[in-house]
Scaffold this motif. Structure first.
Motif, PDB file in Angstrom:
ATOM      1  N   VAL A  78     -11.313 -45.572 -89.248  1.00 39.75           N
ATOM      2  CA  VAL A  78     -10.373 -45.863 -90.325  1.00 39.75           C
ATOM      3  C   VAL A  78     -10.850 -45.153 -91.584  1.00 39.75           C
ATOM      4  N   ASN A  79      -9.997 -45.091 -92.578  1.00 46.08           N
ATOM      5  CA  ASN A  79     -10.360 -44.466 -93.849  1.00 46.08           C
ATOM      6  C   ASN A  79     -10.389 -45.483 -94.975  1.00 46.08           C
ATOM      7  N   TYR A  80     -11.298 -45.250 -95.900  1.00 49.15           N
ATOM      8  CA  TYR A  80     -11.413 -46.005 -97.148  1.00 49.15           C
ATOM      9  C   TYR A  80     -10.821 -45.107 -98.236  1.00 49.15           C
ATOM     10  N   ILE A  81      -9.716 -45.529 -98.835  1.00 43.45           N
ATOM     11  CA  ILE A  81      -9.066 -44.755 -99.895  1.00 43.45           C
ATOM     12  C   ILE A  81      -9.788 -44.998-101.211  1.00 43.45           C
ATOM     13  N   ILE A  82     -10.277 -43.943-101.822  1.00 42.19           N
ATOM     14  CA  ILE A  82     -10.972 -44.074-103.103  1.00 42.19           C
ATOM     15  C   ILE A  82     -10.535 -42.959-104.050  1.00 42.19           C
ATOM     16  N   ALA A  83     -11.049 -43.047-105.284  1.00 47.40           N
ATOM     17  CA  ALA A  83     -10.851 -41.994-106.290  1.00 47.40           C
ATOM     18  C   ALA A  83      -9.385 -41.628-106.455  1.00 47.40           C
ATOM     19  N   VAL A  84      -8.528 -42.642-106.506  1.00 48.77           N
ATOM     20  CA  VAL A  84      -7.113 -42.399-106.811  1.00 48.77           C
ATOM     21  C   VAL A  84      -7.033 -42.191-108.322  1.00 48.77           C
ATOM     22  N   ALA A  85      -6.826 -40.960-108.735  1.00 48.16           N
ATOM     23  CA  ALA A  85      -6.966 -40.623-110.155  1.00 48.16           C
ATOM     24  C   ALA A  85      -5.925 -39.604-110.586  1.00 48.16           C
ATOM     25  N   PHE A 114      -5.098 -48.589 -89.505  1.00 49.41           N
ATOM     26  CA  PHE A 114      -4.941 -49.103 -90.864  1.00 49.41           C
ATOM     27  C   PHE A 114      -5.918 -48.413 -91.796  1.00 49.41           C
ATOM     28  N   VAL A 115      -5.734 -48.619 -93.096  1.00 50.96           N
ATOM     29  CA  VAL A 115      -6.652 -48.116 -94.118  1.00 50.96           C
ATOM     30  C   VAL A 115      -7.008 -49.276 -95.038  1.00 50.96           C
ATOM     31  N   PHE A 116      -8.056 -49.075 -95.837  1.00 56.63           N
ATOM     32  CA  PHE A 116      -8.408 -50.092 -96.819  1.00 56.63           C
ATOM     33  C   PHE A 116      -8.851 -49.442 -98.119  1.00 56.63           C
ATOM     34  N   LEU A 117      -8.859 -50.230 -99.190  1.00 55.81           N
ATOM     35  CA  LEU A 117      -9.278 -49.741-100.498  1.00 55.81           C
ATOM     36  C   LEU A 117      -9.711 -50.918-101.367  1.00 55.81           C
ATOM     37  N   MET A 118     -10.422 -50.605-102.425  1.00 55.21           N
ATOM     38  CA  MET A 118     -10.812 -51.590-103.431  1.00 55.21           C
ATOM     39  C   MET A 118      -9.986 -51.317-104.684  1.00 55.21           C
ATOM     40  N   PRO A 119      -8.980 -52.129-104.975  1.00 57.27           N
ATOM     41  CA  PRO A 119      -8.045 -51.798-106.047  1.00 57.27           C
ATOM     42  C   PRO A 119      -8.603 -52.079-107.439  1.00 57.27           C
ATOM     43  N   ARG A 231     -26.240 -55.663-104.670  1.00 56.62           N
ATOM     44  CA  ARG A 231     -24.991 -55.249-104.039  1.00 56.62           C
ATOM     45  C   ARG A 231     -24.619 -56.143-102.871  1.00 56.62           C
ATOM     46  N   GLU A 232     -25.622 -56.655-102.174  1.00 57.65           N
ATOM     47  CA  GLU A 232     -25.338 -57.417-100.965  1.00 57.65           C
ATOM     48  C   GLU A 232     -26.580 -58.193-100.543  1.00 57.65           C
ATOM     49  N   ILE A 233     -26.361 -59.373 -99.984  1.00 60.26           N
ATOM     50  CA  ILE A 233     -27.414 -60.096 -99.273  1.00 60.26           C
ATOM     51  C   ILE A 233     -26.884 -60.337 -97.868  1.00 60.26           C
ATOM     52  N   LEU A 234     -27.451 -59.624 -96.902  1.00 62.00           N
ATOM     53  CA  LEU A 234     -27.035 -59.778 -95.512  1.00 62.00           C
ATOM     54  C   LEU A 234     -28.097 -60.573 -94.766  1.00 62.00           C
ATOM     55  N   CYS A 235     -27.738 -61.777 -94.359  1.00 65.11           N
ATOM     56  CA  CYS A 235     -28.639 -62.612 -93.567  1.00 65.11           C
ATOM     57  C   CYS A 235     -27.821 -63.698 -92.884  1.00 65.11           C
ATOM     58  N   ARG A 236     -28.447 -64.432 -92.025  1.00 68.82           N
ATOM     59  CA  ARG A 236     -27.785 -65.562 -91.380  1.00 68.82           C
ATOM     60  C   ARG A 236     -27.744 -66.750 -92.349  1.00 68.82           C
ATOM     61  N   PRO A 237     -26.685 -67.576 -92.273  1.00 71.65           N
ATOM     62  CA  PRO A 237     -26.558 -68.694 -93.215  1.00 71.65           C
ATOM     63  C   PRO A 237     -27.742 -69.650 -93.206  1.00 71.65           C
ATOM     64  N   GLN A 238     -28.376 -69.836 -92.069  1.00 74.75           N
ATOM     65  CA  GLN A 238     -29.504 -70.776 -92.019  1.00 74.75           C
ATOM     66  C   GLN A 238     -30.723 -70.284 -92.793  1.00 74.75           C
ATOM     67  N   ASP A 239     -30.747 -68.991 -93.118  1.00 71.99           N
ATOM     68  CA  ASP A 239     -31.861 -68.436 -93.895  1.00 71.99           C
ATOM     69  C   ASP A 239     -31.534 -68.323 -95.383  1.00 71.99           C
ATOM     70  N   LYS A 240     -30.362 -68.786 -95.788  1.00 67.89           N
ATOM     71  CA  LYS A 240     -29.867 -68.593 -97.147  1.00 67.89           C
ATOM     72  C   LYS A 240     -30.851 -69.085 -98.202  1.00 67.89           C
ATOM     73  N   GLU A 241     -31.279 -70.344 -98.135  1.00 64.72           N
ATOM     74  CA  GLU A 241     -32.108 -70.915 -99.197  1.00 64.72           C
ATOM     75  C   GLU A 241     -33.437 -70.187 -99.324  1.00 64.72           C
ATOM     76  N   GLU A 395     -18.262 -52.560 -99.121  1.00 68.84           N
ATOM     77  CA  GLU A 395     -18.494 -51.134 -99.383  1.00 68.84           C
ATOM     78  C   GLU A 395     -18.129 -50.790-100.834  1.00 68.84           C
ATOM     79  N   ILE A 396     -18.730 -49.711-101.320  1.00 73.50           N
ATOM     80  CA  ILE A 396     -18.450 -49.249-102.688  1.00 73.50           C
ATOM     81  C   ILE A 396     -17.666 -47.944-102.662  1.00 73.50           C
ATOM     82  N   VAL A 397     -18.112 -46.965-101.876  1.00 71.72           N
ATOM     83  CA  VAL A 397     -17.408 -45.668-101.782  1.00 71.72           C
ATOM     84  C   VAL A 397     -17.327 -45.241-100.319  1.00 71.72           C
TER      85      VAL A 397
END
Length: 397
Positions: A78-85, A114-119, A231-241, A395-397
């Motif tokens: 899929v594509n991430y649409i960015i830099a619409v300028a 499908f495509v996605f973007l961050m508006p 930017r992100e915290i990726l972990c399992r919920p049981q390790d959150k605290e 994602e950011i870009v």
């Protein structure tokens, strides 16, 4: 005002060089180091579409390729649409619509589902059939010392910066966690993490690994000098605290002199302070999109689809689903004569003999996308469809 029909077209690799000057004019918050990273790592694989006035690029859109997992299917391109300028003096002349029409049309020829973007704002993309389908878990991280807070159960986590030698372990960790928690997510391979490390470095950041007994417990990309942003915290919920406490201690010690009391967290694989609508998407090729889904038991549905912006998707579809997948095909008006019209929540009517007469489910492409990807509990005939309810697209870009 001059009335013109603007020609949107695919940009060659040589023409992509003009995109940076337009980017710098419109997206003034991005640093030169970040754009150097983008020039090196993104333009080699992405596609750009633009509109020229004479020899000057005045409007553009860029498509960055990603691989996604949707339900049990993947990797899906899929594509991430960015830099619409568009340059300020050329706005409100239909250029964005022309660029989206051309780029979406070319993606449809490739059968992209499908495509996605961050508006920048929902209102910009809503008229073009885009709908929100992912909410980021966002919040703040309190900085703390070893004497503060609750470490949680188990051994204290160690913290170090990831390097290129960690790529395989990161790939294995992210796939295991995402597959366990989500039914729609970005596939992360070695190249993905190599690009991410370079992206973070371009903004004075890095990727933290939180470890326990030699195993990755969390991956935490961050960037920025003032302020620093997680930017992100990726972990399992049981390790959150335990992860949050360890990060609080790391930030207090590692960011000494910058003296923040809290750090913003713009994405996490568990619940934080609030949910923020972040990613919108839309159908590109209706047939390919429908065939991403399956059902708990065999079911046949008839969809009369209308797409106000990408009319090639208009039509009547027969959609057969089972546990093993689905198949969608357009059917002719002659075949549809015995069908009855119904709305999105219809389900067929029972005849005197006890049989079910099939009905046509009329919906727009936007309604269908939101129904199957938006996370709402399905209703009516869609109750049997295995819809996506737990997306994760940070994602950011």
């Amino acid at each position: 005002m001059e009335q013109r029909t603007w020609q949107a077209r695919f940009l060659s690799d040589g023409e992509k060089r003009a995109c940076r000057e337009l980017w710098e004019e419109i997206f003034t918050e991005d640093s030169g180091r970040f754009l150097d990273y983008y020039d090196r790592w993104k333009y080699t694989a992405n596609e750009c579409y633009g509109i020229y006035d004479g020899d000057r690029l005045v409007s553009m859109v860029q498509l960055n390729p990603y691989n996604m997992q949707v339900g049990g299917y993947g990797p899906i391109a899929v594509n991430y649409i960015i830099a619409v300028a568009t340059r300020k003096e050329y706005r409100h002349r239909g250029m964005m619509a022309a660029l989206l029409k051309e780029s979406l049309g070319q993606m449809r020829k490739k059968r992209m589902p499908f495509v996605f973007l961050m508006p920048a704002a929902e209102a910009i993309y809503h008229p073009f059939g885009f709908r929100y389908f992912y909410e980021s878990s966002v919040g703040t991280l309190k900085l703390c010392t070893a004497q503060e807070g609750n470490q949680g159960s188990g051994q204290t986590l160690s913290v170090r910066l990831a390097g290129f030698a960690d790529m395989k372990r990161l790939v294995d960790f992210s796939e295991a966690v995402q597959a366990e928690l989500f039914d729609c997510y970005t596939k992360r391979d070695r190249c993905y993490y190599e690009r991410l490390l370079e992206e973070l470095k371009s903004e004075n950041g890095g990727l933290l690994l939180l470890m326990r007994a030699g195993q990755i417990i969390a991956s935490v990309p961050f960037w920025g000098d003032g302020p620093v942003e997680i930017r992100e915290i990726l972990c399992r919920p049981q390790d959150k605290e335990q992860v949050l406490f360890t990060l609080g201690r790391w930030a207090r010690a590692g960011l000494a002199g910058k003296n923040p009391e809290r750090l913003s967290v713009t994405g996490a694989s568990f619940d934080l302070d609030e949910k923020k609508p972040t990613i919108m998407g839309r159908i590109v090729d209706a047939k390919s999109f429908l065939e991403l889904f399956s059902a708990e038991e065999p079911v046949e549905l008839f969809l009369e689809l209308s797409d106000g912006f990408l009319g090639e998707n208009d039509g009547l579809y027969r959609w057969n689903l089972s546990q093993d997948g689905s198949r969608a095909e357009r059917i002719s008006p002659l075949e549809s004569q015995f069908l009855k019209a119904a709305d999105l929540s219809g389900g067929g009517s029972r005849t005197a003999e006890g049989e079910i007469d099939p009905e046509i489910i009329r919906c727009t492409a936007a309604e269908l996308f939101f129904c199957l990807m938006g996370g709402d509990k399905p209703e009516g005939v869609f109750r049997k469809v295995r819809v996506c309810q737990k997306a994760y697209i940070n994602e950011i870009v």
